[in-house]
Structures are given as C-alpha cells and as structure tokens.
Design an enzyme around this catalytic site. Structure first.
Site, PDB file in Angstrom:
ATOM      1  N   PRO A 147      55.101  43.476  37.849  1.00 41.74           N
ATOM      2  CA  PRO A 147      54.237  44.647  37.666  1.00 41.74           C
ATOM      3  C   PRO A 147      53.836  44.840  36.195  1.00 41.74           C
ATOM      4  CG  PRO A 147      56.051  45.194  39.122  1.00 41.74           C
ATOM      5  CD  PRO A 147      56.313  43.801  38.619  1.00 41.74           C
ATOM      6  N   GLY A 150      51.419  39.862  33.736  1.00 39.27           N
ATOM      7  CA  GLY A 150      50.719  38.854  34.532  1.00 39.27           C
ATOM      8  C   GLY A 150      50.181  37.761  33.626  1.00 39.27           C
ATOM      9  N   SER A 151      49.094  38.077  32.897  1.00 36.68           N
ATOM     10  CA  SER A 151      48.541  37.093  31.953  1.00 36.68           C
ATOM     11  C   SER A 151      49.587  36.713  30.912  1.00 36.68           C
ATOM     12  CB  SER A 151      47.321  37.679  31.232  1.00 36.68           C
ATOM     13  OG  SER A 151      46.346  38.085  32.155  1.00 36.68           O
ATOM     14  N   GLN A 299       8.562  32.297  45.726  1.00 37.33           N
ATOM     15  CA  GLN A 299       9.392  31.911  44.576  1.00 37.33           C
ATOM     16  C   GLN A 299      10.556  32.880  44.362  1.00 37.33           C
ATOM     17  OE1 GLN A 299       7.125  31.257  41.027  1.00 37.33           O
ATOM     18  NE2 GLN A 299       6.364  29.280  41.745  1.00 37.33           N
ATOM     19  N   HIS A 358      19.770  36.469  52.961  1.00 37.15           N
ATOM     20  CA  HIS A 358      19.900  36.815  54.381  1.00 37.15           C
ATOM     21  C   HIS A 358      19.560  38.283  54.653  1.00 37.15           C
ATOM     22  CE1 HIS A 358      21.974  32.965  54.739  1.00 37.15           C
ATOM     23  NE2 HIS A 358      21.888  33.088  56.051  1.00 37.15           N
ATOM     24  N   GLU A 383      45.453  32.513  39.019  1.00 41.42           N
ATOM     25  CA  GLU A 383      45.592  31.233  38.278  1.00 41.42           C
ATOM     26  C   GLU A 383      44.954  31.349  36.892  1.00 41.42           C
ATOM     27  OE1 GLU A 383      46.645  27.906  39.439  1.00 41.42           O
ATOM     28  OE2 GLU A 383      47.180  28.448  41.495  1.00 41.42           O
TER      29      GLU A 383
HETATM   30  C1  LIG Z   1      45.524  37.247  45.537  1.00 40.85           C
HETATM   31  C2  LIG Z   1      46.483  36.986  44.419  1.00 40.85           C
HETATM   32  C3  LIG Z   1      47.501  36.059  44.599  1.00 40.85           C
HETATM   33  C4  LIG Z   1      48.437  35.834  43.590  1.00 40.85           C
HETATM   34  N1  LIG Z   1      49.478  34.962  43.815  1.00 40.85           N
HETATM   35  C5  LIG Z   1      50.450  34.844  42.874  1.00 40.85           C
HETATM   36  C6  LIG Z   1      51.606  34.035  43.124  1.00 40.85           C
HETATM   37  O1  LIG Z   1      51.743  33.404  44.187  1.00 40.85           O
HETATM   38  N2  LIG Z   1      52.576  33.969  42.167  1.00 40.85           N
HETATM   39  C7  LIG Z   1      52.469  34.645  40.989  1.00 40.85           C
HETATM   40  O2  LIG Z   1      53.381  34.543  40.181  1.00 40.85           O
HETATM   41  N3  LIG Z   1      51.375  35.418  40.714  1.00 40.85           N
HETATM   42  C8  LIG Z   1      50.380  35.537  41.633  1.00 40.85           C
HETATM   43  N4  LIG Z   1      49.278  36.330  41.376  1.00 40.85           N
HETATM   44  C9  LIG Z   1      49.189  37.039  40.106  1.00 40.85           C
HETATM   45  C10 LIG Z   1      48.100  36.529  39.184  1.00 40.85           C
HETATM   46  O3  LIG Z   1      48.479  35.302  38.625  1.00 40.85           O
HETATM   47  C11 LIG Z   1      47.851  37.632  38.133  1.00 40.85           C
HETATM   48  O4  LIG Z   1      47.248  38.725  38.820  1.00 40.85           O
HETATM   49  C12 LIG Z   1      46.967  37.168  37.007  1.00 40.85           C
HETATM   50  O5  LIG Z   1      47.621  36.212  36.215  1.00 40.85           O
HETATM   51  C13 LIG Z   1      46.545  38.342  36.100  1.00 40.85           C
HETATM   52  O6  LIG Z   1      47.643  39.113  35.718  1.00 40.85           O
HETATM   53  P1  LIG Z   1      47.594  40.710  35.910  1.00 40.85           P
HETATM   54  O7  LIG Z   1      47.140  40.978  37.288  1.00 40.85           O
HETATM   55  O8  LIG Z   1      48.903  41.259  35.496  1.00 40.85           O
HETATM   56  O9  LIG Z   1      46.475  41.231  34.924  1.00 40.85           O
HETATM   57  P2  LIG Z   1      46.674  41.543  33.320  1.00 40.85           P
HETATM   58  O10 LIG Z   1      47.365  40.413  32.707  1.00 40.85           O
HETATM   59  O11 LIG Z   1      47.297  42.884  33.185  1.00 40.85           O
HETATM   60  O12 LIG Z   1      45.188  41.624  32.858  1.00 40.85           O
HETATM   61  C14 LIG Z   1      44.355  42.777  33.042  1.00 40.85           C
HETATM   62  C15 LIG Z   1      43.000  42.487  32.395  1.00 40.85           C
HETATM   63  O13 LIG Z   1      43.171  42.272  30.982  1.00 40.85           O
HETATM   64  C16 LIG Z   1      42.630  41.019  30.623  1.00 40.85           C
HETATM   65  N5  LIG Z   1      43.438  40.429  29.563  1.00 40.85           N
HETATM   66  C17 LIG Z   1      44.787  40.290  29.539  1.00 40.85           C
HETATM   67  N6  LIG Z   1      45.182  39.704  28.397  1.00 40.85           N
HETATM   68  C18 LIG Z   1      44.058  39.443  27.695  1.00 40.85           C
HETATM   69  C19 LIG Z   1      43.790  38.829  26.439  1.00 40.85           C
HETATM   70  N7  LIG Z   1      44.769  38.347  25.668  1.00 40.85           N
HETATM   71  N8  LIG Z   1      42.509  38.734  26.035  1.00 40.85           N
HETATM   72  C20 LIG Z   1      41.505  39.210  26.809  1.00 40.85           C
HETATM   73  N9  LIG Z   1      41.690  39.790  28.002  1.00 40.85           N
HETATM   74  C21 LIG Z   1      42.947  39.903  28.434  1.00 40.85           C
HETATM   75  C22 LIG Z   1      42.683  40.187  31.899  1.00 40.85           C
HETATM   76  O14 LIG Z   1      41.752  39.127  31.853  1.00 40.85           O
HETATM   77  C23 LIG Z   1      42.334  41.229  32.947  1.00 40.85           C
HETATM   78  O15 LIG Z   1      40.950  41.403  32.986  1.00 40.85           O
HETATM   79  C24 LIG Z   1      48.328  36.538  42.365  1.00 40.85           C
HETATM   80  C25 LIG Z   1      47.280  37.454  42.177  1.00 40.85           C
HETATM   81  C26 LIG Z   1      46.375  37.684  43.187  1.00 40.85           C
HETATM   82  C27 LIG Z   1      45.280  38.694  42.960  1.00 40.85           C
END
Ligand SMILES: Cc1cc2nc3c(=O)[nH]c(=O)nc-3n(C[C@H](O)[C@H](O)[C@H](O)COP(=O)(O)OP(=O)(O)OC[C@H]3O[C@@H](n4cnc5c(N)ncnc54)[C@H](O)[C@@H]3O)c2cc1C
Length: 398
Positions: A147, A150-151, A299, A358, A383
């Site tokens: 939670p 992620g990134s 077009q 469509h 990813e």
């Molecule tokens: C359908 C789905 C399936 C998934 N499956 C898996 C799985 O099997 N295993 C797993 O471990 N994870 C899984 N994930 C998690 C996924 O890898 C993360 O959601 C993703 O890496 C983004 O992390 P976050 O959601 O915490 O967003 P955050 O990291 O909080 O990012 C929020 C926003 O800030 C931006 N941001 C963050 N840091 C920066 C930066 N340094 N510079 C510029 N912009 C930035 C991001 O691009 C985004 O727009 C899944 C996600 C989804 C939606």
C-alpha cells in the site's frame, strides 16, 4: 538485416491456433456467460472470488496446455520448458492478443504460471515448487507492491527477521495478481540495509496454508478478469531457512534481472490488441455507410486508421528490436522501456479510435471494444508506470 518472423514463431502460432480451435473454443461456446456482456456478474461470487466453474475452466486449459507443451515454453529445457527465446515468445504473445477476449489467456498461466525468477530454486525447491508449477498442478504469485510503495518498491515496509533457524515475515502486499488462488507466494521482504537499498531484500516462498499468511480483500478492478487481484497479509508469518529463494539479501536484484521480458510482452500484447481493433475498424469503415457513402471514404475516418496502422508498425518494430537485443545478450534496458511506454499508449489509442469509428455500436457491450477500452488502461500502470519508463529511458540517456 532480416525482418522475417523466426520459423519457430510461425510454427508455434499455427500450433496455438489449432489448440485454441480444438481445446479452447468449445469451452468458450459452452460457457458463454463468462465472456458475454455480463461476464463480470458471472465470474465472481458475492465476495468477489472467482466461482468454481470458472476456476475449473482455467485449470482445464492449463493442464491441456502443459500436455501440448505451450505452458512454460519460455523456461529453459533443464527446468522442463521449451527454451523459446524472448523474440519468439513476444511474437507469439502478439498473435495471441490479436483476437477477441476469451479463455486463451489461461494457456500460458500469466502471473500465476512459470517464471524465470524461480530458476534460483535449489534442488529441493525445484521438486516442491518449480516442477509442480511447470506441470500445471499448482500456481504462484509475485508479491512486491505494498500500500505504501509501488514504483519505489525497494522502500518496502515488509520485513523478515531471523529468529533461530526461522524467518518471521511481517507486512502487507496489495494488487497481487493471482493472489487469491496461488498455492505459494514469492514474497519480497527487507532483511537488512536501509529504505531504498536495492540490496538487503530477500525473496521467500510462502505456502498459502502457512500460519500467519492470509489473503485479504479481493480488489474490484477496471476491465480485467474480475476477482484476480488481492491484498496479502503476513502476520508474524514464520518460514524455515529452506524457503529463501536464491541468496539472502539479493532477492530484489535477481527478480529485476527478469522483469525486462515482461515489459516486452506487454508491448507485444498491445500491438496484437491494437491490430485486432484496427482490423475490426477497417472492416466497419468499408461497410458502414452514412450520407450514401462508406465512412471509410471520409478522411475524418480513414486518417484515424492510417495513423493507428502507422503507430502499430512502429511499436511492432520497436518491441522486436528490444527482444532481439536481449536475445543477443546486449543491454536493452532503454529499448524495453521505450517499447512498454509506446505499447501501453498504443493499446489505449487503438481502443479509443475503434470506439470512435464504430460510433454508438462501439460503446455498447455487444462488441468487444468497450472491454478493450477499459482493460487497456492498466498497461500504462503495471510493470512500471509510463512515468517510471520515462525515468528509466532518461537515466539511460543522461
Ligand atoms: C492490475 C494490476 C496488477 C498488478 N499486479 C501486481 C503483482 O502481481 N505483483 C506486484 O507486486 N504488483 C502488482 N501490481 C502493482 C503495480 O506494479 C503498481 O501499481 C505499479 O508499480 C505502480 O505503483 P503504485 O500503484 O504504488 O503507484 P505509485 O508508485 O504511488 O505512483 C503514483 C503515480 O506517481 C508517479 N510516480 C511515482 N514515482 C515517480 C517518479 N519518480 N517520477 C515521476 N512520476 C512518479 C507514477 O507514475 C504514478 O503516476 C499490479 C497493479 C495493477 C494495477
């Protein structure tokens, strides 16, 4: 320079088409409710868990795919796989995505299926996890995201502390694909070092019936097969030393070594989806008449299709180049991210254009376009988000 598709890719795609005709299509006809306009209502129960009938279909296709030799085909021969290279796998992935939504996605197992991360298994782990996974008897999931992170997953809060000859894992993961159904979890936890260190993170193999492990809420998601993603809880979850995958403190780095292939597969899948939507739209533009002429003669419509066809070809060549570089053993970090970035946008643009061409028919659930419109959006998030791909490309440049 040779732009022809490798003969192995051509053979596999033909064999897959036959397999789908013989094994998958009959199930799609029999269980139409899981694919029709109300598929979301039928696939899950009141707790958003996939219903047993649906799970059985997935398992049936998985087992038949094992028998036919498609499942785990990208894994090396010594692990029981087909040793198919990254380029061939990606071309096959493009081909598989160039069709309407169906049960064919179960053929390779997705996130629950064999993954090269598990090549780090020792002999005992190979017997207990990798072999049954390759045989389609069990499934897994990759639990990295939390939670709070992620990134920046390497800032994770989940920890594992040594207590005698056991590790005690504590933390929470979320959005985990196949989380609700996996027989074992590949979970990442900090075992040493500081927040943000790439080292000091270990991957553990945790059985779904291990005390202290629990599946949390099953997420409601947009456009994807419902009931697929969930939270996972590790509450003082004790595992033995034999559950460490690879080396202690090196789990994150070794997992990241394999992530590149996933980015290329997303780009390839996007190209297949976009081609499917383009072909549908071209056909519609030829047939649909307004003001006494096919709309494709205007077009305003035909240029949208021309732009889309051009974008598809660009991304196709880009992902194939990235895959080729990886197969040659060259560094392709920049090209993988470029392909993922443009592929994710392409899938979204294609769904938008197909819907526009469509008209109202594209907006209704009788056609697959609106489902593609919803399911494409995640490509720009998982990813590695678009922004993270740009960050990677920029880092490689500067
Ligand atoms: C359908 C789905 C399936 C998934 N499956 C898996 C799985 O099997 N295993 C797993 O471990 N994870 C899984 N994930 C998690 C996924 O890898 C993360 O959601 C993703 O890496 C983004 O992390 P976050 O959601 O915490 O967003 P955050 O990291 O909080 O990012 C929020 C926003 O800030 C931006 N941001 C963050 N840091 C920066 C930066 N340094 N510079 C510029 N912009 C930035 C991001 O691009 C985004 O727009 C899944 C996600 C989804 C939606």
């Amino acid at each position: 320079m040779d732009f022809s598709e490798p003969s192995e890719a051509v053979q596999i795609t033909q064999a897959l088409d036959d397999f789908i005709d013989q094994e998958v299509s009959p199930l799609e006809s029999e269980y139409e409710e899981f694919l029709g306009p109300d598929y979301e209502k039928h696939i899950v129960d009141e707790n958003h868990r996939q219903v047993p009938e649906y799970r059985d279909i997935v398992e049936t296709i998985r087992k038949k795919s094992v028998e036919a030799g498609f499942y785990g085909m990208t894994m090396p021969e010594e692990a029981g796989g087909g040793d198919v290279d990254i380029l061939t796998r990606a071309i096959v992935g493009e081909h598989m995505s160039n069709r309407p939504p169906g049960f064919h996605s179960a053929i390779f197992g997705g996130a629950g299926g064999p993954t090269p991360i598990l090549l780090a298994c020792d002999e005992d782990q190979r017997e207990e996890y990798l072999k049954p996974l390759m045989d389609g008897e069990i499934t897994t999931c990759f639990a990295l995201t939390e939670p709070g992170h992620g990134s920046d997953a390497h800032y994770m809060d989940t920890t594992a502390e040594k207590d005698g000859d056991e590790w005690v894992i504590s933390g929470q993961k979320c959005f985990i694909t196949n989380g609700p159904y996996a027989d074992f979890v590949m979970v990442f936890a900090r075992t040493s070092g500081e927040d943000g260190d790439l080292g000091g993170i270990t991957c553990f193999l945790v059985d779904a019936d291990n005390p202290g492990f629990e599946v949390g809420t099953i997420h409601r998601s947009m456009g994807m097969t419902p009931g697929t993603h969930s939270e996972l809880y590790f509450n003082d979850c004790r595992v033995g030393e034999d559950k460490v995958l690879g080396e202690v403190d090196r789990g994150f780095q070794s997992a990241m070594d394999w992530i590149g292939g996933g980015r290329i597969n997303i780009a390839a899948g996007s190209v297949g989806t976009a081609q499917f939507l383009l072909d549908m739209s071209v056909e519609y533009a030829r047939e649909r008449e307004t003001f006494d002429k096919p709309i494709g003669h205007r077009q305003g419509v035909s240029f949208q299709l021309a732009e889309l066809a051009t974008d598809i070809e660009q991304v196709r060549q880009l992902y194939r180049y990235a895959a080729w570089k990886m197969d040659e053993g060259e560094r392709a970090r920049k090209e993988e991210s470029m392909a993922k970035l443009r592929g994710a946008q392409l899938a979204n643009d294609a769904a938008d254009i197909a819907m526009q061409v469509h008209g109202g028919a594209g907006f209704m659930k009788e056609l697959p376009i609106e489902r593609n419109y919803r399911s494409a959006r995640v490509f720009r998030i998982f990813e590695g988000t678009d922004e993270i791909q740009k960050r990677t490309i920029a880092r490689e440049l500067i």
